[in-house]
Write a protein that holds these residues in place. Structure first.
Motif, mmCIF file in Angstrom:
data_model
loop_
_atom_site.group_PDB
_atom_site.id
_atom_site.type_symbol
_atom_site.label_atom_id
_atom_site.label_comp_id
_atom_site.label_asym_id
_atom_site.label_seq_id
_atom_site.Cartn_x
_atom_site.Cartn_y
_atom_site.Cartn_z
ATOM 1 N N GLY A 268 0.813 -1.213 0.000
ATOM 2 C CA GLY A 268 0.000 0.000 0.000
ATOM 3 C C GLY A 268 0.840 1.253 0.000
ATOM 4 N N LYS A 269 0.238 2.354 0.395
ATOM 5 C CA LYS A 269 0.943 3.620 0.470
ATOM 6 C C LYS A 269 2.022 3.561 1.554
ATOM 7 C CE LYS A 269 -2.939 6.512 -1.040
ATOM 8 N NZ LYS A 269 -3.842 7.643 -0.675
ATOM 9 N N PRO A 270 3.107 4.328 1.390
ATOM 10 C CA PRO A 270 4.190 4.285 2.380
ATOM 11 C C PRO A 270 3.716 4.581 3.802
ATOM 12 C CG PRO A 270 4.908 5.463 0.425
ATOM 13 C CD PRO A 270 3.437 5.206 0.249
ATOM 14 N N GLN A 271 2.754 5.496 3.941
ATOM 15 C CA GLN A 271 2.263 5.865 5.271
ATOM 16 C C GLN A 271 1.557 4.710 5.975
ATOM 17 O OE1 GLN A 271 1.816 7.551 2.493
ATOM 18 N NE2 GLN A 271 2.108 9.760 2.756
ATOM 19 N N GLN A 272 1.054 3.753 5.203
ATOM 20 C CA GLN A 272 0.233 2.688 5.771
ATOM 21 C C GLN A 272 1.048 1.544 6.381
ATOM 22 O OE1 GLN A 272 -2.181 1.683 2.375
ATOM 23 N NE2 GLN A 272 -3.633 3.371 2.723
#
Length: 393
Positions: free
Chosen positions: A179-183
């Motif tokens: 997923g997105k890096p923040q996730q």
């Protein structure tokens, strides 16, 4: 919205002033006023003094050992500490980790860790930035791989402030690459005595030592040291950084720096008259003072409007607060002229002082405070946050 203080708030202000008059030593205040580096004993001793009155963890609710103050009381307290030249409390355990645990931590984490922050048993530092992930924190690469009841951490953190005094570190680590890096980021607590951790000092431009780089090699950390849920670290990081950015604004500290600048301008002479009477210099001081007053009012509006230091308002305060502080450093340096140049190690040659007392550490502070507009999320990143939240861009 009425931004005037109530009689009860003014009475509280006087109570804080009386406490500082009785408990803040002139030696320690002079050290702060002159920009001298504080040692560990200075900071630990001042923490103990505040804790003896129950005023150390000013953002914490009473049930966890805080004073239970509202936002205005906290503002008054910080302002009076700065005006009295009291040391700023080390924020990592008190203003960052403490609020995070109170909101996201388990009951065991709260009951075990919070009292040790208050009594000084534990000194925490922050493991966020990495060589390739500073303001772009979502790019962090320090990995934490689950192995039974432990995480195995490998990677590097940098700019770890006061890590040389710490025995614990809270870290953002990558627990997922999907997923997105923040996730895929998690918030983990680490004991610095754990095998596989190495801390190296980073020497700053003015010769000081307050930041470090930390290396993790197969460091095993219990899964119970996870705060919140796995891969929830970005949410926690944003919550924590809201507290950090508002703290960086330093309204009270800037007012005290302004007072010192004005006193210096009255003392220093140019062309036979005080520098304060020079129209160009006076205009520059007035410009900074106007900006500072506007920031103070913005800060008060935020305090009266919400108890959460999040979003675009905290970003605005971070930007203006750091720019104002740098401008004050620059004006002080200009007022002193060549006397501002020596670093602390160069102020005395033999028995001869090359700089007056008010010039002490001036150049060192000027260079050191160039960092203010970078750490806690660079001012450029904060402008992006403001744009997104204001215009939905």
């Amino acid at each position: 919205m009425d931004l005037n203080y109530t009689p009860e708030e003014e009475a509280f202000r006087q109570e804080v002033r009386d406490f500082l008059k009785e408990n803040l030593s002139e030696e320690l205040a002079t050290k702060v006023r002159n920009g001298r580096e504080l040692n560990r004993d200075d900071m630990v001793g001042w923490h103990a003094t505040l804790q003896s009155r129950g005023w150390l963890a000013m953002t914490w609710p009473e049930e966890y050992g805080g004073p239970g103050w509202d936002a205005v009381q906290r503002h008054i307290f910080e302002e009076e500490l700065a005006l009295a030249n009291a040391p700023r409390t080390v924020p990592f355990g008190l203003a960052m980790l403490g609020p995070v645990l109170i909101k996201f931590g388990t009951e065991e984490q709260k009951s075990t860790i919070l009292p040790r922050i208050l009594d000084g048993s534990d000194w925490w530092c922050q493991g966020y930035s990495e060589p390739g992930a500073g303001s772009d924190l979502a790019s962090l690469k320090t990995r934490a791989v689950r192995d039974g009841d432990h995480y195995v951490i490998n990677g590097q953190k940098t700019w770890t402030t006061l890590g040389q005094f710490a025995d614990k570190i809270f870290c953002l680590v990558r627990t997922s690459t999907e997923g997105k890096p923040q996730q895929g980021i998690s918030f983990v607590l680490v004991d610095l005595d754990t095998p596989g951790i190495e801390m190296r000092p980073i020497k700053l431009i003015e010769g000081g030592y307050e930041v470090n780089e930390v290396f993790f090699t197969d460091v095993r950390v219990p899964v119970s040291n996870l705060v919140g849920e796995e891969n929830m670290g970005w949410t926690i990081a944003k919550y924590l950084l809201g507290h950090e950015r508002t703290n960086i604004a330093g309204v009270g500290a800037s007012y005290e720096a302004l007072n010192q600048l004005k006193a210096l301008a009255r003392k220093v002479k140019r062309h036979g008259q005080p520098l304060a009477k020079d129209p160009l210099f006076a205009a520059k001081v007035a410009e900074v003072e106007i900006d500072l007053e506007a920031m103070r009012l913005t800060n008060l509006r935020m305090l009266f409007g919400s108890s959460d230091a999040q979003g675009s308002v905290s970003s605005m305060l971070k930007i203006k607060g750091t720019v104002i502080r740098q401008a004050l450093n620059d004006l002080s340096r200009r007022a002193l002229g060549p006397a501002a140049a020596p670093f602390p190690s160069e102020e005395v040659i033999g028995n001869y002082s090359v700089a007056p007392p008010e010039a002490a550490s001036n150049a060192a502070n000027y260079f050191n405070n160039r960092k203010l507009s970078i750490f806690g999320g660079s001012n450029e990143i904060q402008r992006n946050i403001i744009t997104k939240e204001t215009f939905g861009a």
